[in-house]
Design an enzyme around this catalytic site. Sequence first.
Site, PDB file in Angstrom:
ATOM      1  N   SER A  93       0.834  -1.202   0.000  1.00 37.17           N
ATOM      2  CA  SER A  93       0.000   0.000   0.000  1.00 37.17           C
ATOM      3  C   SER A  93       0.872   1.256   0.000  1.00 37.17           C
ATOM      4  CB  SER A  93      -0.935  -0.007   1.211  1.00 37.17           C
ATOM      5  OG  SER A  93      -0.191  -0.112   2.418  1.00 37.17           O
ATOM      6  N   ASN A 170       3.681 -25.568   0.501  1.00 32.35           N
ATOM      7  CA  ASN A 170       3.914 -26.969   0.160  1.00 32.35           C
ATOM      8  C   ASN A 170       2.624 -27.777   0.343  1.00 32.35           C
ATOM      9  OD1 ASN A 170       3.818 -28.368   2.860  1.00 32.35           O
ATOM     10  ND2 ASN A 170       5.620 -27.116   3.292  1.00 32.35           N
ATOM     11  N   ARG A 181     -10.143 -24.197   5.776  1.00 28.46           N
ATOM     12  CA  ARG A 181     -10.758 -23.038   5.146  1.00 28.46           C
ATOM     13  C   ARG A 181     -11.856 -23.377   4.139  1.00 28.46           C
ATOM     14  NH1 ARG A 181      -9.648 -19.103   8.704  1.00 28.46           N
ATOM     15  NH2 ARG A 181      -7.404 -18.902   9.080  1.00 28.46           N
TER      16      ARG A 181
END
Length: 219
Positions: A93, A170, A181
């Site tokens: 940013s 990996n 997730r």
Amino acid sequence: MVEKISCKIDITLLHHTPLHICSNAIRTCWQSFDKGDCGGEKDIELIDRVGNKFKHASTLEHLTYNFYIKGISRACLQELARHRMASFSVKSSRYTLKELKDEPSFLPINEINTQRAEKFIVFTSSERVNHASIHALENLRQILSENISNDLAKFAMPESYRTELSFSINARSLQNFLSLRSSKSALWEIRALALAIFESLPEEHKFIFKDCIAQPPTH
């Protein structure tokens, strides 16, 4: 009106390790190189049996994947960064906020300005939250237009601000990431990211991860 979830994630798989590197590592332990077939059916069966079924998952660490991810929010990036067995190079940013500086105002909130804002921020299923994000984006734009340095202005960036990154991981760590997730209890945006990462994998590698994937999300 802002009524839809905006999850425009763009993933490019830049590089991946060939399967025979992993099977070769496994065969090193028993010196059984003569039984390999350079990533063919024999090697695939070996990787599945040793790495997945027998849970000797350290052998999977010889497989790595390099992705370029565009369009996730800074909130999602924070979630992703909790998976520490990976490498991240994130859009700065400090150097890139100039992309917003010369934009016209995002207010009032209407269809046109909402479409313009979507280039910079991720929308949720909450109209109230989305309106707050657009106001935060406009506040940030005004700060930048006053020539306040990016180093200071970035403290006013909303969590919904889009970013992009190079991401390397990996296979063992990716299994853990996908298991956690892709769950329906995960943040909706990182769940979408997990499923998109899985879909971007080479077809011949997906057998390593297919049991890690939960059912697709519904919105």
